[in-house]
Design a protein around this motif. Structure first.
Motif, short mmCIF file in Angstrom:
data_model
loop_
_atom_site.label_atom_id
_atom_site.label_comp_id
_atom_site.label_asym_id
_atom_site.label_seq_id
_atom_site.Cartn_x
_atom_site.Cartn_y
_atom_site.Cartn_z
N ALA A 94 42.16 57.32 2.33
CA ALA A 94 43.19 56.59 3.07
C ALA A 94 43.16 55.10 2.79
O ALA A 94 44.17 54.41 2.96
N ASP A 95 42.01 54.60 2.33
CA ASP A 95 41.87 53.15 2.11
C ASP A 95 41.96 52.74 0.65
O ASP A 95 41.78 51.56 0.33
N VAL A 96 42.24 53.69 -0.25
CA VAL A 96 42.34 53.35 -1.66
C VAL A 96 43.51 52.39 -1.89
O VAL A 96 44.61 52.61 -1.41
N THR A 97 43.23 51.32 -2.63
CA THR A 97 44.24 50.31 -2.92
C THR A 97 44.60 50.34 -4.40
O THR A 97 43.95 51.02 -5.21
N SER A 98 45.63 49.58 -4.77
CA SER A 98 45.99 49.50 -6.18
C SER A 98 44.87 48.86 -6.99
O SER A 98 44.66 49.20 -8.16
N ASP A 99 44.11 47.96 -6.37
CA ASP A 99 42.96 47.38 -7.06
C ASP A 99 41.89 48.44 -7.31
O ASP A 99 41.24 48.43 -8.37
N ASP A 100 41.70 49.34 -6.36
CA ASP A 100 40.75 50.43 -6.55
C ASP A 100 41.18 51.32 -7.72
O ASP A 100 40.34 51.78 -8.51
N LEU A 101 42.46 51.57 -7.82
CA LEU A 101 42.98 52.38 -8.92
C LEU A 101 42.71 51.70 -10.25
O LEU A 101 42.25 52.34 -11.21
N THR A 102 42.99 50.41 -10.31
CA THR A 102 42.74 49.66 -11.54
C THR A 102 41.26 49.70 -11.90
O THR A 102 40.89 49.91 -13.07
N THR A 103 40.41 49.51 -10.91
CA THR A 103 38.96 49.54 -11.16
C THR A 103 38.52 50.91 -11.66
O THR A 103 37.70 51.01 -12.58
N ALA A 104 39.04 51.98 -11.05
CA ALA A 104 38.67 53.33 -11.48
C ALA A 104 39.05 53.57 -12.94
O ALA A 104 38.29 54.14 -13.71
N VAL A 105 40.24 53.10 -13.32
CA VAL A 105 40.68 53.24 -14.70
C VAL A 105 39.80 52.41 -15.64
O VAL A 105 39.38 52.88 -16.70
N ASP A 106 39.51 51.18 -15.24
CA ASP A 106 38.72 50.30 -16.09
C ASP A 106 37.28 50.78 -16.25
O ASP A 106 36.67 50.56 -17.30
N LEU A 107 36.73 51.42 -15.23
CA LEU A 107 35.35 51.89 -15.29
C LEU A 107 35.22 53.27 -15.91
O LEU A 107 34.27 53.54 -16.67
N LEU A 108 36.15 54.15 -15.60
CA LEU A 108 35.96 55.57 -15.88
C LEU A 108 36.92 56.17 -16.91
O LEU A 108 36.76 57.34 -17.29
N LEU A 109 37.89 55.40 -17.37
CA LEU A 109 38.87 55.94 -18.31
C LEU A 109 39.06 55.10 -19.57
O LEU A 109 38.91 55.60 -20.68
N ARG A 110 39.38 53.84 -19.37
CA ARG A 110 39.79 53.02 -20.52
C ARG A 110 38.71 52.93 -21.61
O ARG A 110 38.99 53.24 -22.78
N ASN A 155 29.09 57.60 -20.37
CA ASN A 155 28.40 57.36 -19.11
C ASN A 155 28.67 55.93 -18.68
O ASN A 155 28.96 55.07 -19.51
N GLY A 156 28.57 55.69 -17.40
CA GLY A 156 28.76 54.34 -16.92
C GLY A 156 28.78 54.29 -15.40
O GLY A 156 28.69 55.33 -14.73
N PRO A 157 28.91 53.10 -14.85
CA PRO A 157 28.88 52.94 -13.40
C PRO A 157 30.15 53.47 -12.75
O PRO A 157 31.21 53.54 -13.38
N GLY A 158 30.02 53.84 -11.50
CA GLY A 158 31.18 54.32 -10.74
C GLY A 158 31.74 53.24 -9.84
O GLY A 158 31.10 52.20 -9.60
N PRO A 159 32.94 53.45 -9.31
CA PRO A 159 33.55 52.49 -8.40
C PRO A 159 32.83 52.44 -7.05
O PRO A 159 31.95 53.27 -6.77
N ARG A 160 33.22 51.51 -6.23
CA ARG A 160 32.64 51.36 -4.89
C ARG A 160 32.96 52.58 -4.04
O ARG A 160 33.96 53.27 -4.27
N PRO A 161 32.13 52.87 -3.05
CA PRO A 161 32.48 53.92 -2.10
C PRO A 161 33.75 53.56 -1.34
O PRO A 161 34.10 52.38 -1.20
N GLY A 162 34.45 54.56 -0.85
CA GLY A 162 35.66 54.31 -0.07
C GLY A 162 36.36 55.61 0.28
O GLY A 162 36.16 56.64 -0.37
N THR A 163 37.17 55.57 1.33
CA THR A 163 37.91 56.75 1.75
C THR A 163 39.25 56.82 1.03
O THR A 163 39.77 55.81 0.54
#
Length: 258
Positions: A98-114, A88-96
Protein backbone atom coordinates in the motif's frame (compact mmCIF):
# COMPACT_ATOMS: atom_id res chain seq x y z
CA UNK A 1 29.68 -35.95 -8.77
CA UNK A 2 31.87 -34.09 -11.24
CA UNK A 3 30.04 -30.87 -12.13
CA UNK A 4 32.21 -30.31 -15.21
CA UNK A 5 33.20 -26.81 -14.12
CA UNK A 6 36.98 -27.20 -14.14
CA UNK A 7 38.41 -24.36 -16.19
CA UNK A 8 35.04 -22.74 -16.80
CA UNK A 9 35.01 -18.97 -16.27
CA UNK A 10 32.42 -17.58 -13.86
CA UNK A 11 31.37 -14.03 -13.06
CA UNK A 12 29.58 -13.87 -9.71
CA UNK A 13 28.01 -10.52 -8.93
CA UNK A 14 28.16 -9.09 -5.40
CA UNK A 15 30.31 -11.99 -4.24
CA UNK A 16 32.27 -10.40 -1.39
CA UNK A 17 29.73 -11.54 1.22
CA UNK A 18 26.51 -13.45 1.80
CA UNK A 19 24.99 -15.68 -0.84
CA UNK A 20 27.25 -14.33 -3.57
CA UNK A 21 30.33 -15.27 -1.56
CA UNK A 22 28.89 -18.72 -0.83
CA UNK A 23 28.30 -19.25 -4.55
CA UNK A 24 31.79 -18.04 -5.49
CA UNK A 25 33.34 -20.41 -2.94
CA UNK A 26 31.34 -23.38 -4.23
CA UNK A 27 32.20 -22.70 -7.87
CA UNK A 28 35.89 -22.27 -7.07
CA UNK A 29 35.87 -25.55 -5.14
CA UNK A 30 34.59 -27.23 -8.31
CA UNK A 31 37.51 -25.91 -10.35
CA UNK A 32 35.88 -22.88 -11.95
CA UNK A 33 37.86 -19.69 -12.51
CA UNK A 34 35.81 -17.19 -10.54
CA UNK A 35 35.68 -13.40 -10.79
CA UNK A 36 34.94 -12.15 -7.26
CA UNK A 37 33.18 -8.80 -7.55
CA UNK A 38 31.90 -6.07 -5.29
CA UNK A 39 32.30 -2.47 -4.22
CA UNK A 40 34.68 -3.44 -1.41
CA UNK A 41 37.87 -3.85 -3.36
CA UNK A 42 39.95 -4.95 -0.37
CA UNK A 43 37.44 -7.66 0.49
CA UNK A 44 37.24 -8.82 -3.15
CA UNK A 45 41.02 -9.15 -3.30
CA UNK A 46 41.21 -10.94 0.06
CA UNK A 47 38.55 -13.47 -0.90
CA UNK A 48 40.03 -14.06 -4.35
CA UNK A 49 43.38 -14.78 -2.68
CA UNK A 50 41.69 -17.53 -0.64
CA UNK A 51 40.10 -19.31 -3.59
CA UNK A 52 41.99 -21.35 -6.17
CA UNK A 53 41.89 -19.79 -9.61
CA UNK A 54 39.90 -16.74 -8.47
CA UNK A 55 40.49 -13.13 -9.48
CA UNK A 56 39.23 -9.91 -7.91
CA UNK A 57 37.20 -7.47 -10.01
CA UNK A 58 36.17 -4.57 -7.77
CA UNK A 59 33.36 -2.41 -9.09
CA UNK A 60 29.94 -0.97 -8.45
CA UNK A 61 27.32 -2.72 -10.54
CA UNK A 62 24.80 0.00 -9.69
CA UNK A 63 26.94 2.93 -10.84
CA UNK A 64 26.29 4.53 -14.24
CA UNK A 65 27.78 2.17 -16.84
CA UNK A 66 28.66 -0.07 -13.90
CA UNK A 67 27.53 -3.27 -15.61
CA UNK A 68 29.67 -2.57 -18.67
CA UNK A 69 32.72 -1.75 -16.56
CA UNK A 70 32.27 -4.84 -14.40
CA UNK A 71 31.86 -7.13 -17.38
CA UNK A 72 34.89 -5.71 -19.19
CA UNK A 73 36.97 -6.03 -16.03
CA UNK A 74 35.90 -9.63 -15.54
CA UNK A 75 36.67 -10.59 -19.15
CA UNK A 76 40.13 -9.07 -18.85
CA UNK A 77 40.86 -10.70 -15.48
CA UNK A 78 39.50 -14.12 -16.46
CA UNK A 79 41.15 -14.15 -19.86
CA UNK A 80 37.90 -14.55 -21.73
CA UNK A 81 34.15 -14.22 -21.54
CA UNK A 82 32.31 -15.99 -18.72
CA UNK A 83 30.65 -19.34 -19.22
CA UNK A 84 28.72 -18.79 -16.00
CA UNK A 85 26.99 -15.57 -14.96
CA UNK A 86 25.50 -15.40 -11.48
CA UNK A 87 23.23 -12.40 -10.98
CA UNK A 88 23.10 -11.07 -7.45
CA UNK A 89 22.81 -7.80 -5.62
CA UNK A 90 21.15 -5.82 -2.85
CA UNK A 91 17.40 -5.59 -2.48
CA UNK A 92 15.19 -2.53 -1.99
CA UNK A 93 14.09 -1.23 1.40
CA UNK A 94 11.34 -3.03 3.28
CA UNK A 95 7.84 -1.68 2.73
CA UNK A 96 4.18 -2.57 2.35
CA UNK A 97 2.37 -2.81 -0.97
CA UNK A 98 0.00 0.00 0.00
CA UNK A 99 2.96 2.33 0.57
CA UNK A 100 4.91 1.62 -2.62
CA UNK A 101 5.80 4.87 -4.39
CA UNK A 102 7.04 5.68 -7.87
CA UNK A 103 10.48 6.15 -6.32
CA UNK A 104 10.27 2.62 -4.92
CA UNK A 105 9.44 1.34 -8.40
CA UNK A 106 12.42 3.16 -9.87
CA UNK A 107 14.68 1.79 -7.15
CA UNK A 108 13.43 -1.77 -7.71
CA UNK A 109 14.17 -1.49 -11.42
CA UNK A 110 17.59 0.06 -10.83
CA UNK A 111 18.58 -2.59 -8.28
CA UNK A 112 16.95 -5.74 -9.60
CA UNK A 113 16.42 -5.34 -13.35
CA UNK A 114 18.47 -2.78 -15.23
CA UNK A 115 22.03 -3.98 -14.44
CA UNK A 116 21.03 -7.65 -14.61
CA UNK A 117 19.55 -7.30 -18.08
CA UNK A 118 22.61 -5.42 -19.26
CA UNK A 119 24.96 -8.15 -18.03
CA UNK A 120 22.82 -10.80 -19.69
CA UNK A 121 22.96 -8.84 -22.94
CA UNK A 122 26.75 -8.72 -22.75
CA UNK A 123 27.32 -12.37 -21.81
CA UNK A 124 24.64 -14.17 -23.79
CA UNK A 125 25.98 -13.86 -27.37
CA UNK A 126 29.27 -15.55 -26.45
CA UNK A 127 27.52 -18.30 -24.50
CA UNK A 128 25.27 -19.07 -27.45
CA UNK A 129 28.17 -19.07 -29.87
CA UNK A 130 30.17 -21.48 -27.68
CA UNK A 131 27.17 -23.76 -27.11
CA UNK A 132 27.45 -23.57 -23.33
CA UNK A 133 26.24 -21.06 -20.80
CA UNK A 134 24.76 -20.82 -17.35
CA UNK A 135 22.68 -17.83 -16.29
CA UNK A 136 21.69 -18.10 -12.65
CA UNK A 137 19.87 -15.42 -10.68
CA UNK A 138 19.98 -15.40 -6.90
CA UNK A 139 16.44 -14.35 -6.10
CA UNK A 140 14.17 -14.64 -3.09
CA UNK A 141 11.47 -16.99 -1.90
CA UNK A 142 9.24 -13.95 -2.45
CA UNK A 143 9.20 -14.96 -6.12
CA UNK A 144 7.25 -18.10 -5.16
CA UNK A 145 5.23 -16.55 -2.33
CA UNK A 146 5.42 -12.75 -1.90
CA UNK A 147 6.87 -11.79 1.46
CA UNK A 148 4.99 -9.49 3.81
CA UNK A 149 6.77 -6.20 4.37
CA UNK A 150 9.03 -6.56 1.32
CA UNK A 151 6.72 -5.27 -1.40
CA UNK A 152 9.38 -3.38 -3.43
CA UNK A 153 11.57 -6.49 -3.47
CA UNK A 154 8.63 -8.72 -4.44
CA UNK A 155 7.87 -6.39 -7.32
CA UNK A 156 11.36 -6.22 -8.79
CA UNK A 157 12.25 -9.87 -8.29
CA UNK A 158 9.01 -11.09 -9.85
CA UNK A 159 9.69 -8.94 -12.91
CA UNK A 160 13.18 -10.40 -13.30
CA UNK A 161 11.82 -13.92 -12.85
CA UNK A 162 9.29 -13.38 -15.63
CA UNK A 163 12.00 -12.12 -17.96
CA UNK A 164 14.30 -15.04 -17.20
CA UNK A 165 11.55 -17.59 -17.74
CA UNK A 166 10.87 -16.07 -21.16
CA UNK A 167 14.57 -16.02 -22.01
CA UNK A 168 15.09 -19.64 -20.95
CA UNK A 169 12.84 -20.91 -23.71
CA UNK A 170 14.58 -18.74 -26.29
CA UNK A 171 18.12 -19.98 -25.63
CA UNK A 172 17.66 -23.58 -24.44
CA UNK A 173 18.51 -25.06 -27.84
CA UNK A 174 21.84 -23.18 -27.77
CA UNK A 175 23.10 -25.00 -24.67
CA UNK A 176 22.37 -22.10 -22.34
CA UNK A 177 20.32 -22.68 -19.20
CA UNK A 178 18.55 -19.92 -17.30
CA UNK A 179 17.44 -20.54 -13.73
CA UNK A 180 16.71 -18.88 -10.43
CA UNK A 181 17.80 -20.06 -7.00
CA UNK A 182 15.48 -18.78 -4.30
CA UNK A 183 16.81 -18.60 -0.76
CA UNK A 184 14.59 -18.74 2.24
CA UNK A 185 16.10 -17.71 5.56
CA UNK A 186 19.82 -18.24 5.06
CA UNK A 187 22.11 -17.06 7.86
CA UNK A 188 23.63 -14.00 6.16
CA UNK A 189 24.10 -10.36 7.12
CA UNK A 190 21.11 -9.49 4.91
CA UNK A 191 18.79 -11.77 6.88
CA UNK A 192 20.19 -10.43 10.15
CA UNK A 193 19.41 -6.90 8.95
CA UNK A 194 15.87 -7.89 8.03
CA UNK A 195 15.38 -9.45 11.46
CA UNK A 196 16.66 -6.25 13.07
CA UNK A 197 14.31 -4.14 10.95
CA UNK A 198 11.37 -6.35 11.90
CA UNK A 199 12.30 -6.07 15.56
CA UNK A 200 12.45 -2.31 15.38
CA UNK A 201 9.19 -2.13 13.45
CA UNK A 202 7.28 -4.34 15.90
CA UNK A 203 8.95 -3.40 19.16
CA UNK A 204 10.19 -6.93 19.84
CA UNK A 205 13.69 -8.21 20.52
CA UNK A 206 15.82 -9.38 17.61
CA UNK A 207 16.24 -12.85 19.10
CA UNK A 208 12.48 -13.16 19.53
CA UNK A 209 11.98 -12.25 15.88
CA UNK A 210 14.63 -14.76 14.81
CA UNK A 211 13.18 -17.51 17.03
CA UNK A 212 9.71 -16.99 15.58
CA UNK A 213 11.17 -17.05 12.09
CA UNK A 214 13.00 -20.32 12.76
CA UNK A 215 9.82 -21.83 14.19
CA UNK A 216 8.05 -21.16 10.88
CA UNK A 217 10.64 -23.18 8.94
CA UNK A 218 9.98 -26.95 8.84
CA UNK A 219 13.72 -27.60 9.07
CA UNK A 220 13.69 -25.64 12.33
CA UNK A 221 16.70 -23.48 11.52
CA UNK A 222 18.16 -20.93 9.15
CA UNK A 223 20.06 -22.36 6.21
CA UNK A 224 23.85 -22.33 6.03
CA UNK A 225 25.46 -20.30 3.23
CA UNK A 226 27.45 -23.33 2.07
CA UNK A 227 24.20 -25.27 1.55
CA UNK A 228 22.99 -22.54 -0.75
CA UNK A 229 26.34 -22.42 -2.55
CA UNK A 230 26.22 -26.15 -3.25
CA UNK A 231 22.81 -25.82 -4.89
CA UNK A 232 24.04 -22.90 -6.98
CA UNK A 233 27.11 -24.80 -8.16
CA UNK A 234 24.97 -27.76 -9.21
CA UNK A 235 22.69 -25.57 -11.33
CA UNK A 236 25.79 -24.11 -13.01
CA UNK A 237 27.26 -27.52 -13.78
CA UNK A 238 27.10 -29.88 -16.72
CA UNK A 239 24.85 -32.45 -14.98
CA UNK A 240 22.15 -29.75 -14.77
CA UNK A 241 22.09 -29.25 -18.54
CA UNK A 242 18.44 -30.33 -18.79
CA UNK A 243 17.25 -28.00 -16.02
CA UNK A 244 16.22 -24.61 -17.34
CA UNK A 245 13.46 -22.08 -16.83
CA UNK A 246 13.19 -23.26 -13.24
CA UNK A 247 13.03 -21.53 -9.87
CA UNK A 248 14.57 -23.83 -7.27
CA UNK A 249 13.96 -23.02 -3.62
CA UNK A 250 16.62 -23.52 -0.97
CA UNK A 251 14.43 -22.71 2.02
CA UNK A 252 14.17 -25.65 4.43
CA UNK A 253 10.53 -26.12 3.41
CA UNK A 254 9.53 -22.55 4.31
CA UNK A 255 7.25 -22.02 1.31
CA UNK A 256 4.33 -24.42 1.70
CA UNK A 257 3.87 -25.16 -1.98
CA UNK A 258 5.48 -27.49 -4.51
Amino acid sequence: MDLGLTGRRALVCASTSGLGEATARALAAEGALVAVTGRRGDRARALAAELPGAVAVPGDLLAPEGADALYAGAVAALGGEPDVLVLNGPGPRPGTAADVTSDDLTTAVDLLLRPQLRLIGLALPGMRARGFGRLLAIGSSGVAAPLAGLAPSNLGRAALAGHLKTLAAEVAADGVTVNLLLPGRIATDRVAALDAAAAERTGRGVEQVAAESRAAIPAGRYGRPEEFGAAAAFLCGVPASYITGTALRCDGGLVRAL
